[in-house]
Design a protein around this motif. Sequence first.
Motif, PDB file in Angstrom:
ATOM      1  N   VAL A 170       0.841  -1.202   0.000  1.00 21.86           N
ATOM      2  CA  VAL A 170       0.000   0.000   0.000  1.00 21.86           C
ATOM      3  C   VAL A 170       0.879   1.257   0.000  1.00 21.86           C
ATOM      4  CG1 VAL A 170      -1.838   1.237   1.206  1.00 21.86           C
ATOM      5  CG2 VAL A 170      -1.730  -1.272   1.327  1.00 21.86           C
ATOM      6  N   PRO A 171       0.670   2.187  -0.951  1.00 23.26           N
ATOM      7  CA  PRO A 171       1.426   3.446  -0.923  1.00 23.26           C
ATOM      8  C   PRO A 171       1.055   4.260   0.313  1.00 23.26           C
ATOM      9  CG  PRO A 171       0.319   3.125  -3.038  1.00 23.26           C
ATOM     10  CD  PRO A 171      -0.250   2.120  -2.099  1.00 23.26           C
ATOM     11  N   ARG A 172       2.022   4.967   0.846  1.00 17.31           N
ATOM     12  CA  ARG A 172       1.741   5.854   1.976  1.00 17.31           C
ATOM     13  C   ARG A 172       1.152   7.167   1.472  1.00 17.31           C
ATOM     14  NH1 ARG A 172       6.006   5.090   6.859  1.00 17.31           N
ATOM     15  NH2 ARG A 172       6.636   2.951   6.433  1.00 17.31           N
ATOM     16  N   THR A 173       0.435   7.839   2.337  1.00 19.56           N
ATOM     17  CA  THR A 173      -0.160   9.128   1.982  1.00 19.56           C
ATOM     18  C   THR A 173       0.789  10.232   2.402  1.00 19.56           C
ATOM     19  OG1 THR A 173      -1.310   9.301   4.118  1.00 19.56           O
ATOM     20  CG2 THR A 173      -2.468   8.188   2.340  1.00 19.56           C
ATOM     21  N   PHE A 228     -10.310   9.602   1.271  1.00 21.51           N
ATOM     22  CA  PHE A 228      -9.844  10.462   0.180  1.00 21.51           C
ATOM     23  C   PHE A 228      -9.147   9.697  -0.941  1.00 21.51           C
ATOM     24  CE2 PHE A 228      -6.681  10.913   3.653  1.00 21.51           C
ATOM     25  CZ  PHE A 228      -5.548  10.418   3.025  1.00 21.51           C
ATOM     26  N   SER A 229      -8.800   8.431  -0.722  1.00 19.76           N
ATOM     27  CA  SER A 229      -8.188   7.634  -1.788  1.00 19.76           C
ATOM     28  C   SER A 229      -8.544   6.171  -1.590  1.00 19.76           C
ATOM     29  CB  SER A 229      -6.661   7.769  -1.794  1.00 19.76           C
ATOM     30  OG  SER A 229      -6.251   9.031  -2.260  1.00 19.76           O
ATOM     31  N   VAL A 230      -8.692   5.472  -2.711  1.00 21.32           N
ATOM     32  CA  VAL A 230      -8.889   4.021  -2.701  1.00 21.32           C
ATOM     33  C   VAL A 230      -7.854   3.407  -3.625  1.00 21.32           C
ATOM     34  CG1 VAL A 230     -10.444   2.103  -3.195  1.00 21.32           C
ATOM     35  CG2 VAL A 230     -11.368   4.236  -2.247  1.00 21.32           C
ATOM     36  N   HIS A 231      -7.106   2.445  -3.123  1.00 21.82           N
ATOM     37  CA  HIS A 231      -6.027   1.825  -3.892  1.00 21.82           C
ATOM     38  C   HIS A 231      -6.326   0.344  -4.105  1.00 21.82           C
ATOM     39  CE1 HIS A 231      -1.906   0.178  -4.604  1.00 21.82           C
ATOM     40  NE2 HIS A 231      -1.792   1.299  -5.299  1.00 21.82           N
ATOM     41  N   ASP A 232      -6.253  -0.073  -5.370  1.00 18.98           N
ATOM     42  CA  ASP A 232      -6.431  -1.479  -5.725  1.00 18.98           C
ATOM     43  C   ASP A 232      -5.047  -2.120  -5.757  1.00 18.98           C
ATOM     44  OD1 ASP A 232      -6.904  -3.947  -6.870  1.00 18.98           O
ATOM     45  OD2 ASP A 232      -8.271  -3.202  -8.408  1.00 18.98           O
ATOM     46  N   THR A 233      -4.706  -2.875  -4.726  1.00 12.17           N
ATOM     47  CA  THR A 233      -3.359  -3.447  -4.652  1.00 12.17           C
ATOM     48  C   THR A 233      -3.155  -4.553  -5.677  1.00 12.17           C
ATOM     49  OG1 THR A 233      -3.988  -5.066  -2.948  1.00 12.17           O
ATOM     50  CG2 THR A 233      -3.229  -2.906  -2.188  1.00 12.17           C
ATOM     51  N   ARG A 234      -4.242  -5.082  -6.243  1.00 10.78           N
ATOM     52  CA  ARG A 234      -4.099  -6.134  -7.262  1.00 10.78           C
ATOM     53  C   ARG A 234      -3.519  -5.573  -8.554  1.00 10.78           C
ATOM     54  NH1 ARG A 234     -10.203  -7.695  -7.504  1.00 10.78           N
ATOM     55  NH2 ARG A 234     -10.106  -5.441  -7.881  1.00 10.78           N
ATOM     56  N   THR A 235      -3.885  -4.335  -8.874  1.00 14.58           N
ATOM     57  CA  THR A 235      -3.393  -3.694 -10.101  1.00 14.58           C
ATOM     58  C   THR A 235      -2.315  -2.662  -9.821  1.00 14.58           C
ATOM     59  OG1 THR A 235      -5.063  -1.935 -10.003  1.00 14.58           O
ATOM     60  CG2 THR A 235      -5.676  -3.980 -11.139  1.00 14.58           C
ATOM     61  N   GLY A 236      -2.202  -2.239  -8.546  1.00 15.17           N
ATOM     62  CA  GLY A 236      -1.233  -1.206  -8.201  1.00 15.17           C
ATOM     63  C   GLY A 236      -1.676   0.189  -8.565  1.00 15.17           C
ATOM     64  N   HIS A 237      -2.989   0.403  -8.759  1.00 15.08           N
ATOM     65  CA  HIS A 237      -3.498   1.702  -9.186  1.00 15.08           C
ATOM     66  C   HIS A 237      -4.532   2.248  -8.201  1.00 15.08           C
ATOM     67  CE1 HIS A 237      -2.166  -0.007 -13.151  1.00 15.08           C
ATOM     68  NE2 HIS A 237      -1.593   1.182 -13.181  1.00 15.08           N
TER      69      HIS A 237
END
Length: 262
Positions: free
Chosen positions: A59-62, A163-172
């Motif tokens: 997961v990217p950090r904010t 404020f953000s939703v990250h799909d870790t399966r695609t990395g986007h």
Amino acid sequence: MKTARLRGVLSQGLALPVSILPGALPPHGTDVRDLLGVVKYEPVAADSREVSGPFPGQVPRTDELRLQSALGVLDELRGHDFYVTTKLDGTSATFFRPLEGGLVACSRNWALTREASHPAWRMAERYALDTVLPAGFAVHGEVCGPGIQKNRLGLTEADLFIFSVHDTRTGHYLGHAELIAFCAEHGLRTVPVEHVVTGEAERTFDHSLEHYLKLAQGFYTGTRNRKEGIVVRPLAERHSPTLGGRLSFKIINNDFLLKDED
């Protein structure tokens, strides 16, 4: 350093001669942080017993960069539809449900135990994130309310704003429309959206630092508390060569910095 007004001029930094650098003068454009031993301060948890492990690597950090530090993003945003959200003054929380294993709740830098004093797990229980959040997704949000910062939103109880939703399966990250739909489907609140700028409005929009600083001013809705600022992102996720990541930046309200920053 804190923002101050000196002789009527806003001061947000300190200029020093290049003679303070050790050794030979490096080429123009060199990052001198290592030479000076400058590092970003990352506070540790108040009690290490509240930490269950490191922040999830998937997961990217904010960590939004302030516009003044990367003015090149204005040219990258120009010509693209975008939206502006309110930057809430609370505490950061990230929730991740891996493809295998249970929900992980995090502060800005750490995965937290369920007994932690950080309100992340209270929000996870309130919104049933261990079952509501689909596997492979992470959501970034801000927890605001009584006892958090100065509760500048004037809330009667703590709440979570995504404020953000990250799909870790695609990395986007999800784009704006997908984020809104995702949160609506799963019963989550989003941060307030102040402006959506598209079409002709975007073509005539003033992409200057001065204009964005004006947009960042104002108060949290229903209060006389100055808002911390705004966050700007394109409606469709885009890569930023300037930032080396997603095109996303914050503008801090100078009135907030002068009068309210702790």
